[in-house]
Motif scaffolding. Structure first.
Motif, short mmCIF file in Angstrom:
data_model
loop_
_atom_site.label_atom_id
_atom_site.label_comp_id
_atom_site.label_asym_id
_atom_site.label_seq_id
_atom_site.Cartn_x
_atom_site.Cartn_y
_atom_site.Cartn_z
N GLY A 112 -22.13 -27.59 2.21
CA GLY A 112 -22.97 -26.08 2.20
C GLY A 112 -22.31 -24.72 1.75
O GLY A 112 -22.30 -23.88 1.07
N MET A 113 -20.70 -25.25 2.21
CA MET A 113 -19.42 -24.19 1.83
C MET A 113 -19.38 -24.41 0.27
O MET A 113 -19.19 -23.38 0.15
CB MET A 113 -18.31 -24.45 2.68
N ALA A 114 -19.26 -25.44 0.19
CA ALA A 114 -19.16 -25.97 -1.60
C ALA A 114 -20.30 -24.88 -2.65
O ALA A 114 -19.66 -23.84 -3.16
CB ALA A 114 -19.50 -27.31 -2.08
N VAL A 115 -21.57 -25.14 -2.10
CA VAL A 115 -22.60 -24.02 -3.33
C VAL A 115 -22.67 -23.03 -2.75
O VAL A 115 -22.45 -21.55 -3.99
CB VAL A 115 -24.04 -24.60 -2.56
N ALA A 116 -22.35 -22.30 -1.18
CA ALA A 116 -21.75 -20.75 -1.33
C ALA A 116 -20.45 -20.35 -1.96
O ALA A 116 -20.20 -19.40 -2.97
CB ALA A 116 -21.83 -20.54 0.21
N VAL A 117 -19.59 -21.19 -1.88
CA VAL A 117 -18.39 -20.60 -2.96
C VAL A 117 -18.79 -20.69 -4.34
O VAL A 117 -18.55 -19.69 -5.55
CB VAL A 117 -17.46 -21.87 -2.72
N LEU A 118 -19.68 -21.72 -5.04
CA LEU A 118 -19.77 -21.64 -6.36
C LEU A 118 -20.65 -20.31 -6.97
O LEU A 118 -20.33 -20.08 -7.40
CB LEU A 118 -21.15 -23.10 -6.61
N PHE A 119 -21.75 -20.23 -5.52
CA PHE A 119 -22.52 -19.02 -5.82
C PHE A 119 -21.27 -17.61 -6.21
O PHE A 119 -21.36 -16.75 -7.05
CB PHE A 119 -23.41 -19.22 -5.12
N LEU A 163 -15.24 -29.08 -6.09
CA LEU A 163 -15.54 -27.93 -4.82
C LEU A 163 -16.24 -28.96 -4.05
O LEU A 163 -15.40 -28.45 -2.19
CB LEU A 163 -16.80 -27.22 -5.44
N PHE A 164 -17.02 -30.55 -4.13
CA PHE A 164 -17.24 -31.17 -3.28
C PHE A 164 -16.42 -32.38 -2.57
O PHE A 164 -16.61 -32.92 -1.89
CB PHE A 164 -18.44 -31.59 -4.26
N THR A 165 -15.13 -31.67 -3.56
CA THR A 165 -14.20 -33.03 -2.42
C THR A 165 -13.41 -31.64 -1.21
O THR A 165 -12.65 -32.72 -0.26
CB THR A 165 -12.84 -33.38 -3.87
N ALA A 166 -13.56 -30.69 -1.79
CA ALA A 166 -12.28 -29.30 -0.83
C ALA A 166 -13.48 -29.19 0.03
O ALA A 166 -12.53 -28.70 1.19
CB ALA A 166 -11.79 -28.71 -1.48
N LEU A 167 -14.45 -29.12 0.20
CA LEU A 167 -15.13 -28.41 1.38
C LEU A 167 -16.42 -28.86 1.81
O LEU A 167 -17.34 -30.27 0.88
CB LEU A 167 -15.59 -27.12 0.28
N PRO A 168 -17.44 -29.04 2.48
CA PRO A 168 -18.40 -29.76 3.04
C PRO A 168 -18.82 -28.89 1.85
O PRO A 168 -19.03 -27.92 1.57
CB PRO A 168 -18.88 -28.67 3.94
#
Length: 357
Positions: free
Chosen positions: A230-237, A223-228
């Motif tokens: 903030g966006m990674a956290v949003a995707v995770l949730f 997640l944190f490699t592919a995305l910034p």
């Protein structure tokens, strides 16, 4: 040589012991098991599971490929929702593996179960297996079924009358809060899996824990490699929220709002499974979306029956229950949710009454 009763025995659930004992005694269940076995519905379906596992694996890979190719775009939330549904399908596969629907042997079932559960979705196979086996042995028994033990939610008026703290606060309006709370269920599965590693009953805890750690590290790194951030956290949730709601939508209609047992209430195996379970009517889409668990009555009677045979077993079980005068309850999907939510509201009444007194 395998007898008809042996073939129909629900192997992985603790209730299998009771079922086998009643079968030897010529019980009502044994006569149904003979009919099911004669119809060939306990036979393995290797081609079906080969195709199903391949499709689910392909969907899983496609989701992660999409995550890395869509780029820095809020369309990633759609990818997250898709992955939530795929994780739900993976959980259904893990469920079938646990019940030895896919492989007859324990070793193969556990190996693939841990690969799908621990490594694939970050849910402890051993923890879930222990919990689910107890549920199958005593469905909807307030003292013995962990799925109706009081926790955040209460499942009976007696539990509501004794609720304190957070369960009492939520219990006032738990029907309205049920689906919002499910958005946290995906996270709860991860937390419960790690917590279970400390329990004495957990077997091969180092393997279970190691696979959970590999999943968690790999998931967060991706997640944190592919995305910034903030966006990674949003995707995770969003991913885990969809996953939780999907799982809850599958499992909640199966028993919630059906009769509960407590104390020494122990009907025979056939009635214990049928009277506490609810079927959900539907076509092929419902079967795929709910992973065959819409035939909950048949699944509880014959846990090791391959998923595609559950639809065929339904008329045999329904007609047999009619012969014996045993209530066989089935309804549509939306109606099943309404019944479950109505039950949650009704059992929370003592808390509301106490607050208004």
């Amino acid at each position: 040589m395998t007898t008809a009763t042996d073939t129909a025995r629900p192997r992985p659930a603790a209730g299998a012991t009771a079922a086998a004992r009643e079968a030897r005694q010529g019980s009502d269940f044994s006569r149904l098991a003979d009919r099911i076995s004669a119809a060939g519905l306990m036979a393995r379906r290797p081609l079906y599971y080969t195709v199903r596992l391949t499709l689910v694996a392909a969907a899983f890979v496609a989701g992660w490929v999409a995550l890395f190719t869509v780029g820095t775009s809020w369309w990633q939330l759609a990818v997250a929702g898709y992955l939530g549904l795929v994780y739900g399908q993976l959980a259904l596969v893990a469920h079938d593996l646990a019940h030895r629907q896919v492989f007859r042997g324990r070793r193969a079932s556990e190996t693939f179960g841990r690969a799908v559960g621990n490594l694939g979705i970050g849910m402890s196979y051993g923890w879930w297996m222990n919990k689910h086996t107890r549920h199958h042995a005593n469905p909807n028994h307030e003292d013995l079924d962990p799925d109706v033990a009081p926790d955040i939610l209460v499942w009976s008026r007696e539990q509501a009358s004794e609720a304190r703290g957070l369960p009492r606060f939520i219990g006032r309006h738990q029907a309205a809060l049920f689906f919002p709370l499910l958005t946290l269920e995906g996270f709860n599965l991860h937390v419960s899996s790690f917590r279970a590693l400390r329990r004495p009953h957990m077997k091969r805890r180092w393997l279970e824990g190691g696979l959970l750690l590999v999943h968690t590290a790999g998931y967060l790194a991706a997640l944190f490699t592919a995305l910034p951030a903030g966006m990674a956290v949003a995707v995770l949730f969003v991913h885990h929220a969809v996953f939780g709601v999907y799982l809850g939508s599958i499992f909640a209609p199966n028993h919630k709002g059906m009769p509960t047992l407590k104390g020494d209430e122990r009907p025979d195996f056939l009635r214990r499974q049928v009277l506490t379970s609810r079927n959900v009517r539907g076509g092929l889409l419902t079967d795929v979306a709910l992973g065959g668990l819409n035939y909950q009555i048949e699944h509880h009677l014959f846990p090791s029956m391959p998923t595609p045979h559950l639809r065929k077993a339904r008329p045999l079980v329904r007609d047999y229950c009619a012969e014996l005068g045993i209530a066989y309850h089935e309804t549509g999907l939306l109606a099943s949710w309404r019944e479950a939510l109505r039950h949650l509201r009704d059992v929370g009444a003592p808390i509301r009454d106490r607050d208004h007194a």
